[in-house]
Design an enzyme around this catalytic site. Structure first.
Site, short mmCIF file in Angstrom:
data_model
loop_
_atom_site.label_atom_id
_atom_site.label_comp_id
_atom_site.label_asym_id
_atom_site.label_seq_id
_atom_site.Cartn_x
_atom_site.Cartn_y
_atom_site.Cartn_z
N ASP A 38 -0.76 -8.32 -2.14
CA ASP A 38 -0.64 -9.70 -2.63
C ASP A 38 0.59 -9.83 -3.53
O ASP A 38 0.98 -8.87 -4.20
CB ASP A 38 -1.90 -10.09 -3.41
CG ASP A 38 -3.12 -10.22 -2.50
OD1 ASP A 38 -2.92 -10.39 -1.28
OD2 ASP A 38 -4.25 -10.14 -3.01
N TYR A 66 -5.98 2.82 -5.62
CA TYR A 66 -5.67 1.70 -6.52
C TYR A 66 -6.20 1.98 -7.92
O TYR A 66 -7.20 2.68 -8.09
CB TYR A 66 -6.36 0.41 -6.04
CG TYR A 66 -5.93 -0.10 -4.69
CD1 TYR A 66 -4.89 -1.03 -4.56
CD2 TYR A 66 -6.57 0.33 -3.53
CE1 TYR A 66 -4.50 -1.51 -3.32
CE2 TYR A 66 -6.20 -0.15 -2.28
CZ TYR A 66 -5.16 -1.07 -2.18
OH TYR A 66 -4.78 -1.55 -0.95
N ASP A 80 -9.65 -13.28 -7.82
CA ASP A 80 -8.75 -12.63 -8.78
C ASP A 80 -8.47 -13.59 -9.93
O ASP A 80 -9.05 -14.67 -10.01
CB ASP A 80 -7.45 -12.15 -8.10
CG ASP A 80 -6.64 -13.29 -7.48
OD1 ASP A 80 -6.85 -14.46 -7.84
OD2 ASP A 80 -5.77 -13.00 -6.64
N ARG A 175 -10.50 -6.97 -4.52
CA ARG A 175 -11.02 -8.19 -5.15
C ARG A 175 -12.52 -8.33 -4.90
O ARG A 175 -13.31 -8.60 -5.80
CB ARG A 175 -10.31 -9.43 -4.58
CG ARG A 175 -8.89 -9.63 -5.05
CD ARG A 175 -8.29 -10.85 -4.39
NE ARG A 175 -7.84 -10.62 -3.04
CZ ARG A 175 -7.65 -11.57 -2.12
NH1 ARG A 175 -7.93 -12.82 -2.39
NH2 ARG A 175 -7.21 -11.27 -0.92
#
Length: 299
Positions: A38, A66, A80, A175
């Site tokens: 993103d 991550y 988010d 997310r």
């Protein structure tokens, strides 16, 4: 030029923006990225240049790592920190570390996710975010993903946040994982921060910035930043062949099933250390293997 550029994508750029910049830097249209990040997320985004674009689907299908942060007490339509508030609940008592650890442990292994409405998952040929922007309701497909590791890094009870490291399979929405973790802890939640630190064999340690690329371009040394194509498919099985078979492979021929060797689809075919092709078992003829991607012979 060919190879894999382990780009450190900065915030504010789409993955497509990065591809366009790399086309200019490396003076070729044959550029592809290996898994969308993103715009507001930074991290490792391997970019394939030249013949390396042929391995994009195989490199995309690797484990990702991550560092994420989930914020309890409010959920958003995008899942988010950049979306509009959907639900809010005061965090009167922040969960204990024991409860948080147990909750994270519950998400290990194969889990089912429903992708966010603001995502590029397609339903009936249309991306979910297109339905979301048009205020159209649509049933989102469930998908199975794998969480290999999930480790709490820190908590901030005052800010109502939990920071964690996750190693997961292709297609995992962090997310959504944050929202689901929050729900299990009894609160609406959203992802408040995210960085991708690893994709396959590429990590923050060997990633390059746009500034580093620009410096290399000035010196006409862009090629020195590229990793060999094999670095992107180290997770595939390998089949080594002789010179005669090499000729057949470069001509895109099907081959007899190799004897006394078990190979998982897809697998890399090499002559010495030269990558020739990606093959798989023939879907209809058990005694044959067939090419999926064939690489041009290097001069």
């Amino acid at each position: 030029m060919e190879g894999i550029l382990p780009l450190w994508k900065p915030k504010g750029y789409t993955s497509h923006d990065c591809v366009m910049k790399c086309r200019r830097y490396f003076k070729t249209k044959k550029v592809g990225h290996t898994g969308t990040l993103d715009p507001e997320v930074e991290g490792v985004l391997p970019i394939c240049i030249g013949q390396a674009t042929k391995i994009v689907p195989f490199l995309t299908n690797t484990k990702k790592t991550y560092i994420a942060e989930v914020k309890l007490g409010s959920s958003t339509d995008t899942e988010d920190a950049h979306g509009s508030m959907v639900e809010e609940k005061e965090v009167l008592e922040f969960p204990s570390e024991t409860v948080i650890d147990k909750t994270l442990n519950d998400f290990l292994g194969d889990i089912i996710q429903i992708p966010p409405m603001y995502s590029a998952v397609k339903v009936n040929g249309k991306k979910l975010y297109e339905y979301a922007r048009a205020n159209e309701a649509v049933e989102r497909p469930k998908r199975e993903v794998t969480i290999y590791e999930l480790e709490k890094l820190s908590i901030n009870p005052k800010a109502h946040t939990v920071r964690f490291k996750v190693v997961c399979s292709k297609g995992t929405y962090i997310r959504t994982l944050c929202v689901d973790i929050g729900a299990k802890l009894g609160y609406p939640a959203h992802m408040s921060a995210l960085v991708r630190t690893e994709t396959g064999t590429f990590s923050e340690k060997n990633a390059v910035s746009f500034a580093m690329i620009e410096e290399a371009v000035e010196q006409n040394e862009q090629q020195s930043l590229l990793h060999p194509i094999m670095d992107g498919i180290t997770h595939l099985d390998r089949l080594y062949v002789n010179e005669d078979t090499k000729r057949k492979i470069l001509n895109g021929q099907k081959l007899a099933e190799p004897k006394n060797i078990e190979l998982k689809d897809p697998f890399a075919v090499l002559h010495h250390n030269e990558l020739l092709a990606i093959y798989q078992h023939h879907p209809d003829k058990a005694e044959q293997i067939k090419p999926v991607r064939v690489f041009s012979e290097r001069s």
